[in-house]
Motif scaffolding. Sequence first.
Motif, PDB file in Angstrom:
ATOM      1  N   VAL A 154      77.306  52.255  83.543  1.00  0.00           N
ATOM      2  CA  VAL A 154      78.423  52.661  84.387  1.00  0.00           C
ATOM      3  C   VAL A 154      78.734  54.126  84.087  1.00  0.00           C
ATOM      4  O   VAL A 154      79.093  54.474  82.965  1.00  0.00           O
ATOM      5  N   ILE A 155      78.566  54.967  85.089  1.00  0.00           N
ATOM      6  CA  ILE A 155      78.831  56.398  84.937  1.00  0.00           C
ATOM      7  C   ILE A 155      80.159  56.730  85.612  1.00  0.00           C
ATOM      8  O   ILE A 155      80.354  56.431  86.797  1.00  0.00           O
ATOM      9  N   GLY A 156      81.060  57.338  84.872  1.00  0.00           N
ATOM     10  CA  GLY A 156      82.343  57.734  85.413  1.00  0.00           C
ATOM     11  C   GLY A 156      82.337  59.198  85.819  1.00  0.00           C
ATOM     12  O   GLY A 156      81.740  60.035  85.139  1.00  0.00           O
ATOM     13  N   ILE A 157      82.975  59.477  86.935  1.00  0.00           N
ATOM     14  CA  ILE A 157      83.142  60.852  87.407  1.00  0.00           C
ATOM     15  C   ILE A 157      84.648  61.148  87.406  1.00  0.00           C
ATOM     16  O   ILE A 157      85.429  60.421  88.026  1.00  0.00           O
ATOM     17  N   CYS A 158      85.052  62.203  86.686  1.00  0.00           N
ATOM     18  CA  CYS A 158      86.469  62.550  86.652  1.00  0.00           C
ATOM     19  C   CYS A 158      86.651  64.035  86.897  1.00  0.00           C
ATOM     20  O   CYS A 158      85.680  64.790  86.976  1.00  0.00           O
ATOM     21  N   GLY A 159      87.890  64.467  87.001  1.00  0.00           N
ATOM     22  CA  GLY A 159      88.198  65.868  87.259  1.00  0.00           C
ATOM     23  C   GLY A 159      89.483  65.970  88.046  1.00  0.00           C
ATOM     24  O   GLY A 159      89.917  64.997  88.681  1.00  0.00           O
ATOM     25  N   ALA A 206      86.110  73.172  88.477  1.00  0.00           N
ATOM     26  CA  ALA A 206      85.969  74.329  89.350  1.00  0.00           C
ATOM     27  C   ALA A 206      87.073  75.312  88.986  1.00  0.00           C
ATOM     28  O   ALA A 206      88.039  74.948  88.295  1.00  0.00           O
ATOM     29  N   ASP A 207      86.929  76.540  89.436  1.00  0.00           N
ATOM     30  CA  ASP A 207      87.982  77.508  89.130  1.00  0.00           C
ATOM     31  C   ASP A 207      89.273  77.099  89.838  1.00  0.00           C
ATOM     32  O   ASP A 207      89.248  76.435  90.889  1.00  0.00           O
ATOM     33  N   ARG A 208      90.406  77.476  89.258  1.00  0.00           N
ATOM     34  CA  ARG A 208      91.716  77.024  89.737  1.00  0.00           C
ATOM     35  C   ARG A 208      91.969  77.430  91.187  1.00  0.00           C
ATOM     36  O   ARG A 208      92.500  76.635  91.974  1.00  0.00           O
ATOM     37  N   THR A 209      91.568  78.620  91.555  1.00  0.00           N
ATOM     38  CA  THR A 209      91.785  79.088  92.921  1.00  0.00           C
ATOM     39  C   THR A 209      91.065  78.193  93.925  1.00  0.00           C
ATOM     40  O   THR A 209      91.626  77.822  94.964  1.00  0.00           O
ATOM     41  N   GLY A 210      89.839  77.834  93.586  1.00  0.00           N
ATOM     42  CA  GLY A 210      89.068  76.956  94.465  1.00  0.00           C
ATOM     43  C   GLY A 210      89.684  75.568  94.564  1.00  0.00           C
ATOM     44  O   GLY A 210      89.729  74.974  95.648  1.00  0.00           O
ATOM     45  N   LYS A 211      90.159  75.041  93.447  1.00  0.00           N
ATOM     46  CA  LYS A 211      90.779  73.713  93.456  1.00  0.00           C
ATOM     47  C   LYS A 211      92.043  73.701  94.307  1.00  0.00           C
ATOM     48  O   LYS A 211      92.272  72.771  95.083  1.00  0.00           O
ATOM     49  N   ILE A 212      92.867  74.728  94.154  1.00  0.00           N
ATOM     50  CA  ILE A 212      94.102  74.799  94.932  1.00  0.00           C
ATOM     51  C   ILE A 212      93.797  74.883  96.427  1.00  0.00           C
ATOM     52  O   ILE A 212      94.416  74.199  97.248  1.00  0.00           O
ATOM     53  N   ALA A 213      92.820  75.691  96.782  1.00  0.00           N
ATOM     54  CA  ALA A 213      92.457  75.860  98.192  1.00  0.00           C
ATOM     55  C   ALA A 213      91.943  74.547  98.783  1.00  0.00           C
ATOM     56  O   ALA A 213      92.338  74.153  99.896  1.00  0.00           O
ATOM     57  N   ARG A 214      91.063  73.846  98.052  1.00  0.00           N
ATOM     58  CA  ARG A 214      90.511  72.588  98.558  1.00  0.00           C
ATOM     59  C   ARG A 214      91.590  71.513  98.656  1.00  0.00           C
ATOM     60  O   ARG A 214      91.643  70.751  99.624  1.00  0.00           O
ATOM     61  N   LEU A 215      92.453  71.443  97.646  1.00  0.00           N
ATOM     62  CA  LEU A 215      93.509  70.433  97.639  1.00  0.00           C
ATOM     63  C   LEU A 215      94.506  70.682  98.761  1.00  0.00           C
ATOM     64  O   LEU A 215      94.927  69.743  99.449  1.00  0.00           O
ATOM     65  N   ALA A 216      94.896  71.944  98.958  1.00  0.00           N
ATOM     66  CA  ALA A 216      95.846  72.289 100.012  1.00  0.00           C
ATOM     67  C   ALA A 216      95.274  71.948 101.386  1.00  0.00           C
ATOM     68  O   ALA A 216      95.965  71.382 102.245  1.00  0.00           O
ATOM     69  N   ALA A 217      93.998  72.271 101.594  1.00  0.00           N
ATOM     70  CA  ALA A 217      93.360  71.997 102.887  1.00  0.00           C
ATOM     71  C   ALA A 217      93.195  70.493 103.112  1.00  0.00           C
ATOM     72  O   ALA A 217      93.419  69.996 104.228  1.00  0.00           O
ATOM     73  N   ARG A 218      92.834  69.773 102.067  1.00  0.00           N
ATOM     74  CA  ARG A 218      92.585  68.331 102.201  1.00  0.00           C
ATOM     75  C   ARG A 218      93.850  67.546 102.500  1.00  0.00           C
ATOM     76  O   ARG A 218      93.865  66.656 103.356  1.00  0.00           O
ATOM     77  N   ASN A 273      81.567  73.395  89.612  1.00  0.00           N
ATOM     78  CA  ASN A 273      81.399  73.426  91.061  1.00  0.00           C
ATOM     79  C   ASN A 273      81.952  74.746  91.600  1.00  0.00           C
ATOM     80  O   ASN A 273      82.913  74.778  92.359  1.00  0.00           O
ATOM     81  N   ASN A 274      81.343  75.845  91.176  1.00  0.00           N
ATOM     82  CA  ASN A 274      81.805  77.169  91.596  1.00  0.00           C
ATOM     83  C   ASN A 274      80.779  77.924  92.437  1.00  0.00           C
ATOM     84  O   ASN A 274      81.058  79.024  92.907  1.00  0.00           O
TER      85      ASN A 274
END
Length: 201
Positions: free
Chosen positions: A3-8, A132-144, A175-176
Amino acid sequence: MKVIGICGSSGSGKTEALRILGSDGMPVLNCDEVSRQVMQPGSACCRELCEAFGKDILLADGTLDRKKLFELTFHDSEKHRALGHITHFYILRAIDAWLDAHQAASAVVIEAPLLFESGLDKRCDGIILITADRTGKIARLAARDGLSADDAALRLSRQLDDTYLASRCDFVVENNGSLEQFAEKLREAVGKLLASPEGKK
């Protein structure tokens, strides 16, 4: 079966990682989807949430107003813990049923935003952190999720940071770059986990 877990944290690319591994033929499970399933109208989880937080968390058609529930619990640590206590029980039970149904597989992948908080890490033989870098995470989360950058940053602040998660995971996949680079690094980490006789650190 391994069982492989993916987190983040949110916006890091966990769902994309699951899509990549699923396209490779591995059985995959998205715990956000499990969460929605166990919270369906009339479910035991939904009834228990109403008992804890009131029926105002339901929409007119009886479905759970996840946005209202999030707003109700986000700034109240006691309510936030109560929410986790209720939902994690039902989510883990559903995950266990899924794992039982896939016992014939050599390996399966489970993506969970709250892998350690829920105790799901104890069911994993190896864990990969997607970062991933914080800027990228914020952008993806905001868009999603249709959030402002400030609200996205606030949500990230309530999640375990990458430094802590990395100390408890077997591999960290960044993931950058391009999707192709991300997929290559992800498959390399999974291959090493599958080749290793040992579990987590």
